[in-house]
Design an enzyme around this catalytic site. Structure first.
Site, PDB file in Angstrom:
ATOM      1  N   CYS A  34       0.731  -0.555   0.351  1.00 18.48           N
ATOM      2  CA  CYS A  34       0.051   0.682  -0.099  1.00 18.48           C
ATOM      3  C   CYS A  34       0.761   1.163   0.112  1.00 18.48           C
ATOM      4  O   CYS A  34       1.952   1.129   0.004  1.00 18.48           O
ATOM      5  CB  CYS A  34      -0.874   0.398   1.491  1.00 18.48           C
ATOM      6  SG  CYS A  34      -2.124  -1.334   1.025  1.00 18.48           S
ATOM      7  N   CYS A  38      -2.544   4.853   2.723  1.00 19.81           N
ATOM      8  CA  CYS A  38      -3.759   3.987   2.214  1.00 19.81           C
ATOM      9  C   CYS A  38      -5.068   4.134   4.074  1.00 19.81           C
ATOM     10  O   CYS A  38      -4.747   3.870   4.792  1.00 19.81           O
ATOM     11  CB  CYS A  38      -3.729   2.503   2.065  1.00 19.81           C
ATOM     12  SG  CYS A  38      -4.914   1.665   1.742  1.00 19.81           S
ATOM     13  N   CYS A  65      -2.343  -3.114  -3.795  1.00 16.71           N
ATOM     14  CA  CYS A  65      -4.076  -2.789  -2.817  1.00 16.71           C
ATOM     15  C   CYS A  65      -4.461  -2.303  -4.557  1.00 16.71           C
ATOM     16  O   CYS A  65      -4.062  -1.195  -4.982  1.00 16.71           O
ATOM     17  CB  CYS A  65      -3.566  -2.101  -2.511  1.00 16.71           C
ATOM     18  SG  CYS A  65      -5.058  -1.394  -0.910  1.00 16.71           S
ATOM     19  N   CYS A  68      -5.799   1.831  -2.700  1.00 18.95           N
ATOM     20  CA  CYS A  68      -5.073   3.019  -2.733  1.00 18.95           C
ATOM     21  C   CYS A  68      -4.244   3.240  -3.998  1.00 18.95           C
ATOM     22  O   CYS A  68      -3.752   3.840  -3.993  1.00 18.95           O
ATOM     23  CB  CYS A  68      -4.558   2.878  -1.281  1.00 18.95           C
ATOM     24  SG  CYS A  68      -3.196   2.038  -1.141  1.00 18.95           S
TER      25      CYS A  68
END
Ligand SMILES: [Zn+2]
Length: 343
Positions: A34, A38, A65, A68
């Protein structure tokens, strides 16, 4: 400036957008990486490994991810972050040409990119940083430059001069990460999920969802944290009631931690009537700074006191819901309740 893993983890706990593009957070248990900001629930520290880039995380077998989109941090953001690091680290002042070489951009293009992101030219940014350091503002902590960055267009000399008398606090009382302050805190169950509420003798200083003592410590690293407190029970109950009926907590005292510019933004948020929303651009215009919507967004993101400082009333320019630090479900529900329960 070298950033170590403690700095990285604190940035993650604060969901600090200023660190996006400077590293990614790999979560070994889920196989996901991330960006630092995030909005997903924080992983346990023991399961986290930091990587310098998405490419390094992918080499280690992790996937980006989907929430994000860490690989979408633009090259511009990374270039601005690298330049800010360089300006902070250098005793003198790096020239525009040196920063352009560092980032791989032409000087004129980099000047535009930097100014669009921060509201200041690189030389003005460096000058502001030196002046602030000379004044030993904010106790001389490294947060000074971040404060300038957050403030965007704000002239540095105006950072602290009009901070008294707004929302019942002075920014200087929050020097050094809350050193010398005592914060009482509790986690309560609400219909929106577990809620962290924390307060000083002056007023509520933090309200957030799905957070606990670790996240509070990250926000106020040098304050004394005390769980519970008989004297605070009534205040905590009022806060809980105001969260269940958002828009009703206007008389709850707040103890905010932020620059003068951030406090102006937060006051403007409080001035949006419950049941109404604004875009960043509209908020910036209301502050008389129509070009500062990015800086307004930064101030919005730095708000420690959800709901009572209603950052959820800021929506996307196209009328869409926009983002929220604690997830769009909570944001949508707060807006629904403020609209009188209408969908
Ligand atoms: Zn993520």
């Amino acid at each position: 400036m070298r950033i170590d893993d403690d700095i990285r983890w604190n940035a993650v706990l604060r969901r600090d957008r200023a660190f996006d593009g400077r590293f990614v957070t790999g979560v070994l248990t889920t196989g996901i990486y991330c960006r630092p900001s995030c909005a997903a629930r924080h992983p346990a520290r023991a399961n986290v490994r930091f990587f310098a880039s998405g490419a390094e995380a992918r080499d280690a077998g992790l996937r980006a991810c989907k929430r994000c989109l860490p690989d979408d941090v633009t090259r511009d953001e990374a270039a601005v972050a690298a330049a800010i690091d360089e300006i902070k680290a250098s005793e003198g002042k790096p020239t525009l040409g040196e920063l352009a070489v560092l980032t791989g951009y032409s000087a004129s293009h980099f000047q535009r990119v930097f100014k669009r992101a921060t509201g200041l030219s690189p030389s003005a940014y460096a000058r502001a940083l030196r002046e602030e350091r000379a004044k030993d503002a904010l106790g001389g902590s490294a947060r000074v430059s971040d404060a300038i960055y957050d403030a965007g267009y704000e002239a540095p000399s105006r950072f602290y001069d009009d901070s008294k008398g707004k929302l019942g606090m002075s920014a200087s009382e929050w020097r050094d990460g809350g050193k010398g302050r005592t914060i009482h805190w509790t986690v309560v169950d609400t219909s929106l999920g577990a809620m962290l509420v924390a307060a000083t003798e002056t007023g509520v200083c933090c309200l957030s969802f799905e957070e606990g003592e670790d996240e509070l410590r990250a926000r106020f690293p040098n304050a004394e944290l005390v769980e519970g407190g008989e004297a605070f029970r009534d205040l905590f109950e009022r806060v809980t009631a105001a969260v269940e009926r958002p828009g009703t907590g206007g008389d709850i005292p707040l103890d905010v931690k932020g620059t003068a510019f951030q406090q102006r933004v937060w006051q403007a948020l409080c001035d949006i009537p419950p049941g109404e929303t604004r875009s960043y651009g509209e908020l910036a215009a209301a502050l008389g700074k129509p070009k500062a919507s990015r800086a307004v967004g930064g101030a919005n993101g730095a708000n420690n006191i959800a709901v009572l400082i209603p950052c959820h009333r800021v929506i996307a320019a196209d009328g869409g819901l926009g983002g929220y630090a604690y997830g769009t479900e909570i944001k949508a529900e707060l807006l629904r309740r403020e609209a009188g329960g209408k969908a």
